[in-house]
Motif scaffolding. Structure first.
Motif, PDB file in Angstrom:
ATOM      1  N   LEU A 333     -67.268  16.337  50.042  1.00 23.78           N
ATOM      2  CA  LEU A 333     -66.484  16.793  51.191  1.00 23.78           C
ATOM      3  C   LEU A 333     -66.338  18.310  51.234  1.00 23.78           C
ATOM      4  CD1 LEU A 333     -63.695  14.050  51.089  1.00 23.78           C
ATOM      5  CD2 LEU A 333     -65.599  14.208  52.694  1.00 23.78           C
ATOM      6  N   GLY A 334     -66.825  19.005  50.210  1.00 20.81           N
ATOM      7  CA  GLY A 334     -66.833  20.461  50.230  1.00 20.81           C
ATOM      8  C   GLY A 334     -65.650  21.141  49.582  1.00 20.81           C
ATOM      9  N   VAL A 335     -64.760  20.384  48.915  1.00 22.45           N
ATOM     10  CA  VAL A 335     -63.580  20.999  48.294  1.00 22.45           C
ATOM     11  C   VAL A 335     -63.531  20.736  46.793  1.00 22.45           C
ATOM     12  CG1 VAL A 335     -62.183  20.960  50.387  1.00 22.45           C
ATOM     13  CG2 VAL A 335     -62.187  18.965  48.884  1.00 22.45           C
ATOM     14  N   GLY A 336     -64.645  20.316  46.228  1.00 22.48           N
ATOM     15  CA  GLY A 336     -64.671  20.033  44.798  1.00 22.48           C
ATOM     16  C   GLY A 336     -65.261  21.187  44.012  1.00 22.48           C
ATOM     17  N   ILE A 337     -66.248  20.874  43.168  1.00 20.82           N
ATOM     18  CA  ILE A 337     -66.923  21.907  42.385  1.00 20.82           C
ATOM     19  C   ILE A 337     -67.664  22.835  43.338  1.00 20.82           C
ATOM     20  CG2 ILE A 337     -68.647  22.321  40.592  1.00 20.82           C
ATOM     21  CD1 ILE A 337     -67.962  19.580  39.447  1.00 20.82           C
ATOM     22  N   GLN A 338     -67.452  24.124  43.193  1.00 22.07           N
ATOM     23  CA  GLN A 338     -67.959  25.092  44.151  1.00 22.07           C
ATOM     24  C   GLN A 338     -69.232  25.772  43.646  1.00 22.07           C
ATOM     25  OE1 GLN A 338     -66.374  25.631  47.302  1.00 22.07           O
ATOM     26  NE2 GLN A 338     -65.477  23.714  46.525  1.00 22.07           N
ATOM     27  N   PRO A 339     -70.098  26.202  44.583  1.00 24.82           N
ATOM     28  CA  PRO A 339     -71.282  26.973  44.204  1.00 24.82           C
ATOM     29  C   PRO A 339     -70.853  28.246  43.468  1.00 24.82           C
ATOM     30  CG  PRO A 339     -71.381  26.275  46.501  1.00 24.82           C
ATOM     31  CD  PRO A 339     -69.998  25.986  46.022  1.00 24.82           C
ATOM     32  N   PRO A 340     -71.698  28.766  42.573  1.00 23.65           N
ATOM     33  CA  PRO A 340     -73.100  28.387  42.341  1.00 23.65           C
ATOM     34  C   PRO A 340     -73.279  27.235  41.355  1.00 23.65           C
ATOM     35  CG  PRO A 340     -72.550  30.274  40.997  1.00 23.65           C
ATOM     36  CD  PRO A 340     -71.316  29.959  41.791  1.00 23.65           C
ATOM     37  N   LEU A 341     -72.187  26.593  40.905  1.00 23.06           N
ATOM     38  CA  LEU A 341     -72.318  25.484  39.968  1.00 23.06           C
ATOM     39  C   LEU A 341     -73.026  24.312  40.655  1.00 23.06           C
ATOM     40  CD1 LEU A 341     -68.795  25.477  38.266  1.00 23.06           C
ATOM     41  CD2 LEU A 341     -70.912  26.480  37.414  1.00 23.06           C
ATOM     42  N   ALA A 342     -73.961  23.708  39.945  1.00 27.07           N
ATOM     43  CA  ALA A 342     -74.655  22.528  40.462  1.00 27.07           C
ATOM     44  C   ALA A 342     -73.777  21.311  40.276  1.00 27.07           C
ATOM     45  CB  ALA A 342     -75.988  22.344  39.733  1.00 27.07           C
ATOM     46  N   ASP A 343     -73.711  20.494  41.290  1.00 28.39           N
ATOM     47  CA  ASP A 343     -72.858  19.299  41.251  1.00 28.39           C
ATOM     48  C   ASP A 343     -73.539  18.197  42.032  1.00 28.39           C
ATOM     49  OD1 ASP A 343     -70.184  17.803  41.062  1.00 28.39           O
ATOM     50  OD2 ASP A 343     -70.487  17.977  43.219  1.00 28.39           O
ATOM     51  N   TRP A 344     -73.477  16.970  41.494  1.00 30.18           N
ATOM     52  CA  TRP A 344     -74.181  15.859  42.124  1.00 30.18           C
ATOM     53  C   TRP A 344     -73.610  15.510  43.495  1.00 30.18           C
ATOM     54  CZ3 TRP A 344     -74.097  12.763  36.938  1.00 30.18           C
ATOM     55  CH2 TRP A 344     -75.093  13.271  36.100  1.00 30.18           C
ATOM     56  N   GLY A 345     -72.295  15.572  43.645  1.00 32.31           N
ATOM     57  CA  GLY A 345     -71.709  15.279  44.949  1.00 32.31           C
ATOM     58  C   GLY A 345     -72.147  16.272  46.005  1.00 32.31           C
ATOM     59  N   THR A 346     -72.181  17.549  45.649  1.00 32.77           N
ATOM     60  CA  THR A 346     -72.642  18.578  46.577  1.00 32.77           C
ATOM     61  C   THR A 346     -74.118  18.393  46.902  1.00 32.77           C
ATOM     62  OG1 THR A 346     -71.030  20.104  45.630  1.00 32.77           O
ATOM     63  CG2 THR A 346     -72.787  21.054  46.954  1.00 32.77           C
ATOM     64  N   MET A 347     -74.903  17.994  45.903  1.00 27.95           N
ATOM     65  CA  MET A 347     -76.333  17.784  46.142  1.00 27.95           C
ATOM     66  C   MET A 347     -76.571  16.653  47.128  1.00 27.95           C
ATOM     67  SD  MET A 347     -77.881  18.276  42.285  1.00 27.95           S
ATOM     68  CE  MET A 347     -79.563  17.917  42.837  1.00 27.95           C
ATOM     69  N   VAL A 348     -75.804  15.584  47.020  1.00 27.97           N
ATOM     70  CA  VAL A 348     -75.948  14.477  47.974  1.00 27.97           C
ATOM     71  C   VAL A 348     -75.654  14.957  49.385  1.00 27.97           C
ATOM     72  CG1 VAL A 348     -75.046  12.225  48.666  1.00 27.97           C
ATOM     73  CG2 VAL A 348     -75.425  12.722  46.249  1.00 27.97           C
ATOM     74  N   ARG A 349     -74.610  15.765  49.544  1.00 31.91           N
ATOM     75  CA  ARG A 349     -74.258  16.283  50.870  1.00 31.91           C
ATOM     76  C   ARG A 349     -75.337  17.212  51.409  1.00 31.91           C
ATOM     77  NH1 ARG A 349     -69.723  20.460  50.546  1.00 31.91           N
ATOM     78  NH2 ARG A 349     -71.551  21.640  49.864  1.00 31.91           N
ATOM     79  N   ASP A 350     -75.818  18.137  50.580  1.00 32.89           N
ATOM     80  CA  ASP A 350     -76.781  19.134  51.044  1.00 32.89           C
ATOM     81  C   ASP A 350     -78.137  18.526  51.358  1.00 32.89           C
ATOM     82  OD1 ASP A 350     -74.834  21.044  50.722  1.00 32.89           O
ATOM     83  OD2 ASP A 350     -75.565  21.763  48.784  1.00 32.89           O
ATOM     84  N   LEU A 351     -78.498  17.465  50.664  1.00 35.24           N
ATOM     85  CA  LEU A 351     -79.826  16.880  50.828  1.00 35.24           C
ATOM     86  C   LEU A 351     -79.816  15.621  51.688  1.00 35.24           C
ATOM     87  CD1 LEU A 351     -80.945  17.240  47.094  1.00 35.24           C
ATOM     88  CD2 LEU A 351     -81.566  18.738  48.992  1.00 35.24           C
ATOM     89  N   ALA A 352     -78.668  15.321  52.294  1.00 34.81           N
ATOM     90  CA  ALA A 352     -78.551  14.062  53.052  1.00 34.81           C
ATOM     91  C   ALA A 352     -79.519  13.990  54.223  1.00 34.81           C
ATOM     92  CB  ALA A 352     -77.115  13.888  53.549  1.00 34.81           C
ATOM     93  N   GLY A 353     -79.951  15.128  54.737  1.00 37.06           N
ATOM     94  CA  GLY A 353     -80.864  15.126  55.873  1.00 37.06           C
ATOM     95  C   GLY A 353     -82.199  14.465  55.592  1.00 37.06           C
ATOM     96  N   PHE A 354     -82.593  14.407  54.306  1.00 30.35           N
ATOM     97  CA  PHE A 354     -83.868  13.781  53.958  1.00 30.35           C
ATOM     98  C   PHE A 354     -83.869  12.284  54.271  1.00 30.35           C
ATOM     99  CE2 PHE A 354     -84.289  17.589  51.339  1.00 30.35           C
ATOM    100  CZ  PHE A 354     -85.644  17.880  51.481  1.00 30.35           C
ATOM    101  N   ILE A 355     -82.695  11.674  54.316  1.00 34.53           N
ATOM    102  CA  ILE A 355     -82.629  10.223  54.547  1.00 34.53           C
ATOM    103  C   ILE A 355     -83.176   9.864  55.922  1.00 34.53           C
ATOM    104  CG2 ILE A 355     -81.028   8.266  54.727  1.00 34.53           C
ATOM    105  CD1 ILE A 355     -79.292   9.584  52.678  1.00 34.53           C
ATOM    106  N   ASN A 356     -83.155  10.811  56.866  1.00 34.05           N
ATOM    107  CA  ASN A 356     -83.670  10.539  58.205  1.00 34.05           C
ATOM    108  C   ASN A 356     -85.155  10.216  58.210  1.00 34.05           C
ATOM    109  OD1 ASN A 356     -81.121  11.097  59.335  1.00 34.05           O
ATOM    110  ND2 ASN A 356     -81.561  13.286  59.421  1.00 34.05           N
ATOM    111  N   TYR A 357     -85.863  10.600  57.138  1.00 34.82           N
ATOM    112  CA  TYR A 357     -87.309  10.365  57.079  1.00 34.82           C
ATOM    113  C   TYR A 357     -87.661   9.087  56.316  1.00 34.82           C
ATOM    114  CZ  TYR A 357     -87.200  15.290  58.363  1.00 34.82           C
ATOM    115  OH  TYR A 357     -86.939  16.477  58.997  1.00 34.82           O
ATOM    116  N   ALA A 358     -86.666   8.293  55.958  1.00 31.00           N
ATOM    117  CA  ALA A 358     -86.905   7.111  55.131  1.00 31.00           C
ATOM    118  C   ALA A 358     -87.842   6.118  55.815  1.00 31.00           C
ATOM    119  CB  ALA A 358     -85.584   6.435  54.787  1.00 31.00           C
ATOM    120  N   GLN A 359     -87.727   5.976  57.119  1.00 32.37           N
ATOM    121  CA  GLN A 359     -88.545   4.998  57.829  1.00 32.37           C
ATOM    122  C   GLN A 359     -90.018   5.382  57.821  1.00 32.37           C
ATOM    123  OE1 GLN A 359     -87.232   4.315  61.823  1.00 32.37           O
ATOM    124  NE2 GLN A 359     -88.810   2.796  62.283  1.00 32.37           N
ATOM    125  N   PHE A 360     -90.304   6.692  57.845  1.00 34.01           N
ATOM    126  CA  PHE A 360     -91.686   7.145  57.960  1.00 34.01           C
ATOM    127  C   PHE A 360     -92.288   7.522  56.604  1.00 34.01           C
ATOM    128  CE2 PHE A 360     -89.038   8.509  61.541  1.00 34.01           C
ATOM    129  CZ  PHE A 360     -89.587   7.725  62.559  1.00 34.01           C
TER     130      PHE A 360
END
Length: 398
Positions: A333-360
């Motif tokens: 949700l953007g209020v947890g571990i802050q950049p530049p620290l790597a965090d799995w929750g932040t990674m899921v949010r930042d990379l969520a756009g890739f899911i749109n290509y799952a069908q193709f």
């Protein structure tokens, strides 16, 4: 939907046939005579599911890319399950012959699920401790010459790059390195937060159990008020306020997050510690210690705590999972571990756009699922270990 209904009707008929034939063929042997229809249905349903999984796996290995893509994730799940099952079995066998006498005995009595959980936890701990030596790049390093949004898998035909097997994110950072550092940050911070929550909740819970009276009533009513508020919503509200204080005071927001989650989760630990402590303080050895003139510190740390270790250790595992998931949710949700620290929750949010290509291109949608899978895998592993510990300390036998 119609095909599913037809399949269920066929399975229901096969279940009745299986039970009837079994009774006739075995001359009403107890195994089939006493078998309920629900049990027979379960056997046939399980067999049908295994047949379907085998068929789907063969479809996933088809040369037709459209057919293979349709079952891509199922194929990955089946292969992952088999690999982890074999690794857990080998780990359990190794533990029975290597180590101390106590550890060998523990591995002999350990179920395969607990062996899997212990193995995964060890891997996560090693990765978290030695993240700096294992990761090929820094957690916030933007790689010179690397393209953004490189697909996982390393296949150039699908948009991958062999130099980055798990791909890169939207600004050209190596996802493998960020996953490794995410173990150090997410898991490490969750562990510290859980320890702090247990120190707060356990201390006040034991004090309330030993002293009782107005202190017990005051602490219990305060805990009741805090527990009446949904924990995630409460944490999100406090983190939103803390984000303003963080910039004004110059204190990292992560510090506020650790304190907020520790206080919220300490309420659950308080209830358990108080309940366990109240059962212990009425024992004869506690009364004997009081008659000897022992102080509060002795009663808590020498008498109550050793006898409350088993339920508290089991609760520690469960509480760690809840804290771990809460931190990941707040980061998402953007209020947890802050950049530049790597965090799995932040990674899921930042990379969520890739899911749109799952069908193709299912390979492209794997990228955000890597961090989500890391979260789920650790949660399942810890729960397996906790279940085994609870079974072991409950006195139940197989």
């Amino acid at each position: 939907m119609i095909n599913l209904l037809i399949a269920l009707v066929v399975i229901a008929g096969l279940a009745w046939v299986m039970r009837f034939v079994g009774q006739k063929a075995t001359n009403n042997a107890p195994k089939f005579r006493d078998m309920s229809y629900g049990v027979a249905f379960g056997y046939v349903l399980g067999a049908a599911l295994l047949v379907w999984l085998a068929w789907a796996y063969m479809q996933a290995r088809s040369d037709d890319p459209l057919v293979a893509n349709k079952f891509f994730f199922l194929k990955a799940a089946i292969e992952g399950f088999v690999i982890f099952a074999i690794a857990a079995w080998l780990f359990k066998q190794l533990g029975q012959y290597v180590g101390t006498a106590w550890s060998k005995k523990m591995f002999r009595s350990m179920p395969l699920t607990a062996a899997f959980g212990v193995l995964i936890i060890i891997i996560y701990v090693v990765v978290a401790v030695f993240a700096g030596a294992i990761a090929p790049y820094g957690q916030d390093e933007i790689i010179q010459g690397a393209a953004a949004n490189v697909v996982a898998g390393g296949d150039p035909a699908l948009g991958g790059d062999p130099a980055y097997p798990l791909g890169t994110d939207q600004i050209g950072r190596d996802i493998l390195s960020r996953l490794i550092y995410g173990a150090q940050n997410t898991v490490g911070i969750a562990f510290i937060t859980t320890v702090l929550a247990f120190m707060l909740g356990g201390t006040f819970g034991f004090l309330a159990a030993v002293l009782g009276g107005w202190l017990d009533q005051l602490l219990s009513r305060m805990v009741d008020v805090l527990m009446a508020i949904p924990s995630l919503i409460f944490a999100l509200l406090l983190m939103t306020i803390a984000s303003v204080w963080s910039s004004q005071l110059g204190i990292p927001l992560t510090i506020f997050m650790v304190l907020i989650i520790a206080v919220i989760d300490s309420t659950r630990v308080f209830r358990l510690a108080r309940a366990v402590g109240q059962n212990i303080v009425v024992m004869d050895y506690i009364e004997a210690a009081k008659l000897r003139g022992e102080g509060m510190g002795y009663l808590v740390f020498k008498e109550i705590l050793p006898n409350a270790t088993a339920p508290l250790l089991a609760e520690f595992g469960l509480r760690f999972c809840f804290v771990f998931l809460t931190i990941a949710a707040l980061s998402f949700l953007g209020v947890g571990i802050q950049p530049p620290l790597a965090d799995w929750g932040t990674m899921v949010r930042d990379l969520a756009g890739f899911i749109n290509y799952a069908q193709f291109a299912p390979q492209a949608s794997v990228t955000p699922l890597l961090a989500a899978g890391a979260i789920a895998l650790l949660t399942v592993a810890v729960n397996f270990v906790v279940d085994w510990m609870l079974h072991k300390t409950s006195g139940l036998k197989e």
